[in-house]
Enzyme design. Structure first.
Site, short mmCIF file in Angstrom:
data_model
loop_
_atom_site.label_atom_id
_atom_site.label_comp_id
_atom_site.label_asym_id
_atom_site.label_seq_id
_atom_site.Cartn_x
_atom_site.Cartn_y
_atom_site.Cartn_z
N ASP A 86 0.82 -1.22 0.00
CA ASP A 86 0.00 0.00 0.00
C ASP A 86 0.85 1.26 0.00
O ASP A 86 0.40 2.33 0.41
CB ASP A 86 -0.95 0.00 1.19
CG ASP A 86 -2.10 0.99 1.04
OD1 ASP A 86 -2.50 1.25 -0.11
OD2 ASP A 86 -2.58 1.51 2.06
N ASP A 124 -3.21 -2.82 -5.73
CA ASP A 124 -2.55 -1.51 -5.59
C ASP A 124 -1.07 -1.51 -5.98
O ASP A 124 -0.46 -0.44 -5.99
CB ASP A 124 -2.66 -0.95 -4.16
CG ASP A 124 -4.09 -0.69 -3.74
OD1 ASP A 124 -4.92 -0.49 -4.64
OD2 ASP A 124 -4.38 -0.69 -2.54
N ASP A 280 -11.78 1.10 5.56
CA ASP A 280 -10.63 1.45 4.72
C ASP A 280 -9.55 2.17 5.52
O ASP A 280 -8.51 2.54 4.98
CB ASP A 280 -11.06 2.36 3.57
CG ASP A 280 -12.09 1.70 2.67
OD1 ASP A 280 -11.80 0.59 2.18
OD2 ASP A 280 -13.16 2.28 2.47
#
Length: 306
Positions: A86, A124, A280
């Site tokens: 991430d 991602d 999230d």
């Protein structure tokens, strides 16, 4: 390579999701509220993906593979363990180095073996490429290409999908070269809209354009429809929250349930990759939550789109 979607009858329903565990706890405590029944019936009982992190692989997936075989259903896994995961954001973590990740990815593929499965590889990873250093890009590609080869060699009945962006802000032209370098020619294809909100139609248009640029035979894609029933937040909300709009925005809604779509024009399946109701991070309607924390009220509101 065999088609795993045609080897089993539907997708596997997990019994270890946080939504499932919350519903069980509510039931055991005698709290049979409407919220509990909605979360149970509309979310916990729907097939979702198992996110697999940087820990020994057998304990994470062995029970699911066994249950799926007994039920004749298809499990969906998300590999989420790459170094600098991430890009250091709310879901940061992963292995510390390339060799550790590669050993883990190999063991992942070997443990699945002949079992039919779907694996989403490292959401991602490719959309973050422009912001990484040269070494970080090199390391990331080394991890992905090794993982692709591992699943191709050791898990012949698994379809592996690379990160294909969220279907709106990452252009197909910008992603195609990264997908090529990550080894998509030896994977099944790419996943679009993971943990995002873009409508299925928008994602399909994006994916068709990306497939055309890649110009590979039989490349396929899947779309995460777990929270795209109302599409993304309005532009006014995005403009007011330019760096965090994607985190628990209000008014989102559950999307189409997982289904195999037959691979027509490369469209393999709609999947629930992001687990509805899991945060999230400390944003939006859940400013004090942690990434992946289950939020019953958020889950409940996803059913009603509020």
């Amino acid at each position: 390579m065999s088609n795993p979607y045609e080897m089993r009858e539907g997708f596997h329903v997990l019994t270890d999701t946080r939504s499932h565990e919350w519903c069980e706890a509510e039931f055991d405590a005698g709290r049979t509220t409407s919220r509990r029944w909605v979360v149970w019936d509309k979310i916990a009982a729907t097939p979702q993906a198992k996110w697999v992190g940087p820990a020994p692989i057998s304990a994470q997936i062995a029970p699911i593979l066994g249950d799926a075989e007994e039920a004749n259903t298809l499990p969906v896994f998300v590999s989420y363990a790459i170094p600098f995961r991430d890009a250091g954001g709310a879901s940061s973590g992963g292995f510390r180095d390339v060799k550790s990740y590669q050993a883990w990815a190999k063991s992942f593929a070997q443990f699945i073996g002949e079992s039919p499965a779907v694996v989403i590889l490292e959401p991602d990873t490719l959309i973050h490429m422009p912001g990484l250093s040269t070494k970080q890009r090199r390391d990331r590609l080394a991890c992905l290409t090794y993982a692709v080869q591992s699943f191709k060699h050791y898990a012949p009945n698994t379809y592996a999908y690379l990160d294909g962006g969220e279907g709106r802000y990452n252009s197909p032209a910008s992603l195609a070269p990264w997908l090529a370098q990550a080894g998509i020619a030896d994977a099944r294809g790419f996943a679009v809209n993971v943990s995002n909100y873009n409508t299925t139609g928008v994602c399909q248009s994006f994916a068709v354009e990306l497939c055309g640029i890649l110009d590979l035979p039989d490349v396929g894609y899947v779309i995460d429809t777990s929270r795209n029933g109302n599409g993304p937040p309005p532009d006014s909300y995005i403009h007011a929250n330019p760096t965090t709009w994607w985190g628990n925005p209000p008014g989102r809604k559950l999307g189409e349930k997982p289904q195999y779509t037959g691979g027509v024009n490369g469209f393999d399946a709609t999947l629930w990759v992001k687990l509805p109701g899991e945060s999230d991070g400390p944003y939006g309607v859940a400013p004090h939550s942690a990434s992946s924390e289950f939020l019953p009220e958020v889950a409940y509101n996803l059913y009603y789109g509020r």
